[in-house]
Design a protein around this motif. Sequence first.
Motif, PDB file in Angstrom:
ATOM      1  N   VAL A 149      20.659  60.711  44.979  1.00  0.00           N
ATOM      2  CA  VAL A 149      22.087  60.554  45.229  1.00  0.00           C
ATOM      3  C   VAL A 149      22.738  61.916  45.462  1.00  0.00           C
ATOM      4  O   VAL A 149      22.180  62.961  45.142  1.00  0.00           O
ATOM      5  CB  VAL A 149      22.790  59.785  44.073  1.00  0.00           C
ATOM      6  N   TRP A 150      23.945  61.876  46.032  1.00  0.00           N
ATOM      7  CA  TRP A 150      24.688  63.099  46.330  1.00  0.00           C
ATOM      8  C   TRP A 150      25.299  63.672  45.056  1.00  0.00           C
ATOM      9  O   TRP A 150      25.733  62.924  44.182  1.00  0.00           O
ATOM     10  CB  TRP A 150      25.773  62.823  47.371  1.00  0.00           C
ATOM     11  N   ALA A 151      25.326  64.996  44.984  1.00  0.00           N
ATOM     12  CA  ALA A 151      25.831  65.661  43.789  1.00  0.00           C
ATOM     13  C   ALA A 151      26.360  67.044  44.138  1.00  0.00           C
ATOM     14  O   ALA A 151      26.074  67.591  45.211  1.00  0.00           O
ATOM     15  CB  ALA A 151      24.726  65.789  42.744  1.00  0.00           C
ATOM     16  N   LEU A 152      27.110  67.592  43.211  1.00  0.00           N
ATOM     17  CA  LEU A 152      27.520  68.983  43.290  1.00  0.00           C
ATOM     18  C   LEU A 152      26.332  69.848  42.911  1.00  0.00           C
ATOM     19  O   LEU A 152      25.465  69.413  42.144  1.00  0.00           O
ATOM     20  CB  LEU A 152      28.656  69.243  42.301  1.00  0.00           C
ATOM     21  N   PRO A 153      26.264  71.075  43.422  1.00  0.00           N
ATOM     22  CA  PRO A 153      25.228  71.968  42.923  1.00  0.00           C
ATOM     23  C   PRO A 153      25.476  72.259  41.447  1.00  0.00           C
ATOM     24  O   PRO A 153      26.622  72.291  40.990  1.00  0.00           O
ATOM     25  CB  PRO A 153      25.386  73.222  43.783  1.00  0.00           C
ATOM     26  N   GLY A 154      24.405  72.462  40.718  1.00  0.00           N
ATOM     27  CA  GLY A 154      24.548  72.788  39.302  1.00  0.00           C
ATOM     28  C   GLY A 154      23.267  72.578  38.545  1.00  0.00           C
ATOM     29  O   GLY A 154      22.290  72.045  39.071  1.00  0.00           O
ATOM     30  N   GLY A 155      23.283  73.004  37.289  1.00  0.00           N
ATOM     31  CA  GLY A 155      22.107  72.845  36.454  1.00  0.00           C
ATOM     32  C   GLY A 155      22.250  73.581  35.148  1.00  0.00           C
ATOM     33  O   GLY A 155      23.314  74.095  34.804  1.00  0.00           O
ATOM     34  N   ALA A 156      21.147  73.642  34.426  1.00  0.00           N
ATOM     35  CA  ALA A 156      21.120  74.192  33.074  1.00  0.00           C
ATOM     36  C   ALA A 156      21.202  75.713  33.077  1.00  0.00           C
ATOM     37  O   ALA A 156      20.649  76.390  33.945  1.00  0.00           O
ATOM     38  CB  ALA A 156      19.851  73.746  32.366  1.00  0.00           C
ATOM     39  N   MET A 157      21.887  76.231  32.059  1.00  0.00           N
ATOM     40  CA  MET A 157      22.016  77.662  31.848  1.00  0.00           C
ATOM     41  C   MET A 157      20.723  78.199  31.239  1.00  0.00           C
ATOM     42  O   MET A 157      20.133  77.562  30.369  1.00  0.00           O
ATOM     43  CB  MET A 157      23.200  77.923  30.901  1.00  0.00           C
ATOM     44  N   ASN A 158      20.295  79.355  31.697  1.00  0.00           N
ATOM     45  CA  ASN A 158      19.117  80.029  31.156  1.00  0.00           C
ATOM     46  C   ASN A 158      19.504  80.983  30.044  1.00  0.00           C
ATOM     47  O   ASN A 158      20.632  81.518  30.040  1.00  0.00           O
ATOM     48  CB  ASN A 158      18.400  80.828  32.250  1.00  0.00           C
TER      49      ASN A 158
END
Length: 155
Positions: free
Chosen positions: A43-52
């Motif tokens: 599905v479509w999403a905003l870019p993003g993810g978990a912090m390192n």
Amino acid sequence: MARRDHEGDPDAPTANSLVPAASVVVVDGAGRVLLQRRADNGVWALPGGAMNLGESLPDCARRETREETGYDVELTGIVGTYTDPGHVFAYDDGEVRQEFSVCFLARPVGGRIAVSDESTDVRWFAPAEVDDLPMVPSIRRRITDWRGGTGPALR
């Protein structure tokens, strides 16, 4: 690794982790928003993810946008914070992550459109075009909050 989103689902698995994350509403000079089609759920999403470890949340937002879309961005504000304990992500490896995300507002300052191993498509959309795209409710809520323009949402 596949990911399933559970939001407001009484049968959702119980969270076993809490990971800080960032998402980014990237808006170009024409007012279009940058979205990626996720490889893990289609599905479509905003870019993003978990912090390192060792990075700030703003650095995470910039890194994830670059990795997933090919664009370098300048952060210009905060759309909102999203911490609903009733929203979890279940992964194939057994992790069930409670959402804890800050959504930033940004503008592109370099790079060029590119897909990654986390995305199958990356495109710019006029805000009205987003309404008919398949996406999970939490991402749609962030876009709605940005479009509402009432200041940072606290959810």
